[in-house]
Design a protein around this motif. Structure first.
Motif, short mmCIF file in Angstrom:
data_model
loop_
_atom_site.label_atom_id
_atom_site.label_comp_id
_atom_site.label_asym_id
_atom_site.label_seq_id
_atom_site.Cartn_x
_atom_site.Cartn_y
_atom_site.Cartn_z
N GLY A 1 20.96 -32.53 91.48
CA GLY A 1 22.03 -32.30 90.52
C GLY A 1 22.23 -33.43 89.53
N ARG A 2 22.28 -34.65 90.03
CA ARG A 2 22.47 -35.78 89.12
C ARG A 2 21.25 -36.00 88.22
NH1 ARG A 2 24.82 -40.87 92.36
NH2 ARG A 2 24.02 -39.91 94.24
N ARG A 3 20.09 -35.85 88.79
CA ARG A 3 18.86 -36.05 88.03
C ARG A 3 18.76 -35.04 86.88
NH1 ARG A 3 15.64 -35.32 92.13
NH2 ARG A 3 15.00 -33.21 91.57
N ILE A 4 19.01 -33.79 87.18
CA ILE A 4 18.93 -32.73 86.17
C ILE A 4 20.09 -32.85 85.18
CG2 ILE A 4 19.03 -30.23 85.82
CD1 ILE A 4 17.61 -30.01 88.59
N GLY A 5 21.28 -33.21 85.69
CA GLY A 5 22.43 -33.39 84.82
C GLY A 5 22.20 -34.45 83.76
N LYS A 6 21.53 -35.53 84.15
CA LYS A 6 21.24 -36.60 83.20
C LYS A 6 20.27 -36.14 82.11
CE LYS A 6 22.14 -40.42 86.37
NZ LYS A 6 21.57 -41.53 87.17
N ASN B 1 30.92 -17.57 91.95
CA ASN B 1 31.89 -18.55 91.51
C ASN B 1 31.42 -19.35 90.29
OD1 ASN B 1 34.39 -20.09 91.89
ND2 ASN B 1 33.10 -21.78 92.59
N TYR B 2 30.16 -19.16 89.89
CA TYR B 2 29.58 -19.96 88.82
C TYR B 2 29.00 -19.08 87.72
CZ TYR B 2 29.93 -23.22 92.71
OH TYR B 2 30.41 -23.96 93.75
N HIS B 3 28.89 -19.65 86.53
CA HIS B 3 28.26 -18.92 85.44
C HIS B 3 26.75 -18.81 85.67
CE1 HIS B 3 31.90 -20.56 83.12
NE2 HIS B 3 32.07 -19.26 83.25
N LEU B 4 26.19 -19.83 86.30
CA LEU B 4 24.74 -19.88 86.48
C LEU B 4 24.41 -20.55 87.81
CD1 LEU B 4 21.98 -19.39 85.01
CD2 LEU B 4 22.18 -21.73 84.14
N SER B 5 23.58 -19.89 88.63
CA SER B 5 23.15 -20.44 89.90
C SER B 5 21.62 -20.51 89.91
CB SER B 5 23.64 -19.57 91.06
OG SER B 5 23.29 -20.13 92.31
N LEU B 6 21.07 -21.70 90.19
CA LEU B 6 19.63 -21.90 90.08
C LEU B 6 19.05 -22.55 91.33
CD1 LEU B 6 19.52 -23.40 86.47
CD2 LEU B 6 18.75 -21.12 87.12
N ASN B 7 17.87 -22.08 91.72
CA ASN B 7 17.09 -22.73 92.77
C ASN B 7 16.31 -23.87 92.12
OD1 ASN B 7 15.19 -23.54 94.66
ND2 ASN B 7 14.80 -21.48 95.42
N SER B 8 16.71 -25.10 92.39
CA SER B 8 16.11 -26.24 91.69
C SER B 8 14.69 -26.54 92.12
CB SER B 8 16.98 -27.50 91.89
OG SER B 8 17.05 -27.84 93.26
N ASP C 1 12.21 -30.13 86.76
CA ASP C 1 13.53 -30.53 86.26
C ASP C 1 13.68 -30.25 84.77
OD1 ASP C 1 14.01 -31.40 88.80
OD2 ASP C 1 13.98 -33.53 88.31
N SER C 2 12.66 -30.55 84.01
CA SER C 2 12.71 -30.38 82.56
C SER C 2 12.98 -28.93 82.17
CB SER C 2 11.41 -30.87 81.93
OG SER C 2 11.42 -30.70 80.53
N GLU C 3 12.31 -28.01 82.85
CA GLU C 3 12.49 -26.59 82.54
C GLU C 3 13.85 -26.09 83.00
OE1 GLU C 3 9.19 -24.03 83.47
OE2 GLU C 3 7.76 -25.68 83.28
N LEU C 4 14.32 -26.60 84.13
CA LEU C 4 15.67 -26.23 84.59
C LEU C 4 16.72 -26.71 83.60
CD1 LEU C 4 15.23 -27.17 88.34
CD2 LEU C 4 15.62 -24.86 87.48
N ALA C 5 16.52 -27.90 83.06
CA ALA C 5 17.45 -28.43 82.06
C ALA C 5 17.45 -27.55 80.83
CB ALA C 5 17.06 -29.87 81.69
N ASP C 6 16.29 -27.09 80.41
CA ASP C 6 16.20 -26.19 79.25
C ASP C 6 16.96 -24.89 79.50
OD1 ASP C 6 14.72 -27.87 77.65
OD2 ASP C 6 12.78 -27.05 78.28
#
Length: 219
Positions: free
Chosen positions: A30-35, A191-198, A203-208
């Motif tokens: 979460g923190r890695r992708i959030g950054k 409960n969320y707008h978007l739920s993803l299997n990380s 990470d780069s594509e998940l961020a996109d």
């Protein structure tokens, strides 16, 4: 929706402001992708620093609040305080946890009302639920994969230990989230707008995906 800061000055979020809040299972990145998301959007990123800011504003040492890091307050400590009058400035009590959470929530509101940002955890999706630009995301992954991540970043010496740690942290986060929001919704996709299997994509594509979704939702 209009909100006010502590000086009652009216703040109107810009229609283009995005408040991306990332909830996550322990070890899911979460923190890695959030950054990455914050860097690409060129906006501020916040995680545990919220806790540090809160401690500083209240005049506490940061170490006092480490035990409250996304943990539900202890009923036993609350009982001790009520019976023996333990001072919340020096002990891990329910009173200090409640006070911390209120101050932390106020800091979250102030930060989010300054413009677009990315926040990891802290029930920020609930605190900012009325913000028109809120985008809530939850990241999850199979525990075996999360265990490998935990070991690789040096937080456990074995995958078995990492799995135990992941389960313990997830349990604490779930109790913390459900306690302060009054809802049993932590980790539930609805409960969320978007739920993803990380673990499904880099990470780069998940961020996109998160950025593209956020831009379309806020528009």
């Amino acid at each position: 929706m209009q909100t006010t800061d502590k000086n009652t000055r009216t703040i109107q979020p810009s229609p283009s402001d995005m408040v991306i809040v990332i909830g996550r299972q322990f070890g899911s990145g979460g923190r890695r992708i959030g950054k990455i998301v914050a860097d690409r959007l060129q906006c501020p990123y916040y995680d545990k620093e919220l806790l540090a800011k809160t401690a500083e504003r209240l005049g506490y040492a940061r170490e006092v609040f480490d035990v409250h890091d996304e943990r539900k307050p202890s009923p036993f400590r609350a009982l001790l305080q009520g019976v023996y009058g333990i001072a919340d400035n020096f002990h891990d009590t329910s009173m200090s946890a409640e006070r911390l959470y209120k101050e932390q929530s106020e800091i979250i509101r102030q930060l989010c009302n300054q413009g677009s940002c990315v926040i990891v955890g802290r029930t920020a999706d609930y605190v900012m639920r009325h913000h028109p630009g809120l985008v809530s995301v939850f990241l999850h992954a199979p525990v075996e994969i999360r265990a490998k991540n935990i070991v690789s970043r040096g937080e456990s010496i074995s995958e078995a230990q990492a799995i135990e740690k992941a389960n313990r942290h997830d349990h604490n986060r779930e109790r913390y989230y459900n306690y302060y929001t009054g809802k049993q919704n932590w980790g539930k996709a609805s409960n969320y707008h978007l739920s993803l299997n990380s673990s499904a994509l880099p990470d780069s594509e998940l961020a996109d995906i998160i950025i593209n979704f956020a831009k379309k939702k806020v528009k």
